[in-house]
Design an enzyme around this catalytic site. Structure first.
Site, PDB file in Angstrom:
ATOM      1  N   CYS A  13      14.236 -56.905  -1.344  1.00 20.34           N
ATOM      2  CA  CYS A  13      13.666 -55.411  -0.616  1.00 20.34           C
ATOM      3  C   CYS A  13      12.623 -55.328   0.606  1.00 20.34           C
ATOM      4  O   CYS A  13      11.763 -56.303   0.042  1.00 20.34           O
ATOM      5  CB  CYS A  13      13.588 -54.678  -1.652  1.00 20.34           C
ATOM      6  SG  CYS A  13      14.900 -53.633  -2.638  1.00 20.34           S
TER       7      CYS A  13
HETATM    8  N1  LIG Z   1      15.693 -55.775  -4.605  1.00 19.37           N
HETATM    9  C1  LIG Z   1      14.751 -54.218  -4.715  1.00 19.37           C
HETATM   10  O1  LIG Z   1      13.112 -54.306  -5.200  1.00 19.37           O
HETATM   11  C2  LIG Z   1      15.236 -53.221  -5.778  1.00 19.37           C
HETATM   12  C3  LIG Z   1      14.309 -52.528  -5.397  1.00 19.37           C
HETATM   13  C4  LIG Z   1      15.228 -50.739  -6.607  1.00 19.37           C
HETATM   14  N2  LIG Z   1      15.352 -51.683  -7.845  1.00 19.37           N
HETATM   15  C5  LIG Z   1      16.772 -51.083  -6.206  1.00 19.37           C
HETATM   16  O2  LIG Z   1      17.995 -51.147  -6.949  1.00 19.37           O
HETATM   17  O3  LIG Z   1      16.819 -50.244  -5.264  1.00 19.37           O
END
Ligand SMILES: NC(=O)CC[C@H](N)C(=O)O
Length: 364
Positions: A13
């Site tokens: 992300c």
């Molecule tokens: N890869 C991440 O940081 C995911 C952020 C959050 N857990 C989501 O599913 O959107």
């Protein structure tokens, strides 16, 4: 079959955001360029933006942005809105055709104010009334999701890479003094329009890199205060935790950060007595607000931004400043893409918030 170590699944992300402290509004082109440079941190299953200052001519009205699965969901929502709100405008959110963006729901926005009579009858504050209405629509009206409910701000999000979602929602045509953005690699869910970031409530918006392992505890606690987690992504709890602690419990940003990213007991034990008692009280009273697991987040609100890391900084977060602008992002490259020569660049410490507000006296 490829074995572990032979295959790389790019995950992470990406988050990026900036504020102009004088309240000068700038187009969404920069934030798209900033988030797009971190392409390999996402996988095309979610992108989104939050923008503050985009509806100056309707700034006293709550801007509800909604996804509808079908016309029935839209009709049912409009029936509910007509009974509870004065509606200034009801319009489609303008979009462009983008070949990579498929299966978009109906995207609509309403500029609304709670009816005086309803506020009197329910004895709720205007903001509580709006929060309860958002929770009602999201949990009771099938196929309808309010994904933005603040004044003079808005979230835009969906399934796709953020630069494509930005193109789709014509982000370049809006002007804001705060922009945040997210590129998603979903951790626990398949990725759908409601589950993309930002998550918002009233003026709060949140973009997040990480994974919240305390989701169950956090959401059960939030349910006691009437919040309903309907969007199926862990990050949703953070938006409601901030609303609860900052708005309803009126805690300071510093204490809220200590509740969410609490110092270790061993660190607390080393403080002087007064500080120790304070930190112990926060951990005891707000045990269920502790956010466990790695995170870096940017919280946006009408007056500023707050960037925060988990206590041991398990996710990247960089900050920079130039003139009236302050930037935060997962990677320095994302800042340098839109700010060639920052005056200052720094790595915020785990659990220590970067808190930036509009300059005193600035009216937006
Ligand atoms: N890869 C991440 O940081 C995911 C952020 C959050 N857990 C989501 O599913 O959107």
């Amino acid at each position: 079959m490829l074995r572990e170590g032979q295959v790389r699944i790019p995950s992470g992300c990406a988050i990026s955001g900036f504020i102009n402290k004088k309240g000068v509004r700038i187009s969404g082109t920069d934030i798209i360029n900033s988030i797009a440079i971190m392409k390999e941190r996402g996988n095309g299953l979610g992108g989104g933006f939050a923008a503050y200052g985009i509806y100056p001519d309707r700034k006293d009205w709550y801007a509800f942005h909604l996804f509808f699965d079908d016309i029935k969901a839209k009709e049912d929502t409009e029936h509910f809105l007509n009974q509870n709100f004065e509606i200034l405008e009801s319009e489609v959110i303008p979009t462009r055709k983008v070949s990579s963006i498929q299966n978009a729901p109906i995207v609509w926005r309403y500029f609304v104010k709670p009816l005086e009579k309803k506020l009197r009858d329910t004895e709720k504050t205007e903001e509580d009334f709006v929060v309860d209405s958002v929770m009602f629509i999201n949990s009771q009206i099938k196929g309808a999701y309010v994904f933005s409910s603040g004044k003079n701000m808005g979230a835009f999000k969906g399934v796709g890479y953020p630069e494509d979602i930005g193109e789709f929602f014509r982000i370049d045509e809006y002007k804001a003094y705060i922009w945040t953005a997210h590129s998603r690699f979903p951790t626990n869910t398949p990725g759908w329009w409601g589950g993309a970031h930002p998550f918002t409530l009233l003026d709060w918006s949140i973009v997040h890199n990480g994974e919240i392992s305390s989701y169950g505890t956090n959401y059960r606690y939030l349910e006691m205060f009437g919040y309903k987690c309907t969007l199926r992504t862990d990050t949703e709890v953070m938006a409601y935790l901030f609303d609860l602690l900052l708005r309803r419990h009126k805690l300071s940003v510093e204490i809220t950060a200590k509740a969410l990213a609490a110092p270790f007991w061993s660190v607390i034990d080393r403080q002087n007595e007064q500080e120790r008692e304070k930190l112990r009280a926060i951990r005891a009273v707000y045990a269920s607000c502790l956010v466990n697991g790695p995170f870096s987040i940017i919280l946006g609100f009408s007056n500023g931004i707050l960037a925060l890391n988990d206590r041991i900084k398990l996710r990247p977060l960089v900050a920079a400043q130039k003139g009236d602008f302050v930037y935060v992002a997962s990677e320095e490259a994302a800042i340098r893409e839109i700010c060639k020569d920052p005056e200052k660049v720094w790595m915020p410490k785990g659990g220590e918030p970067v808190y930036v507000t509009l300059d005193e006296g600035v009216v937006v």
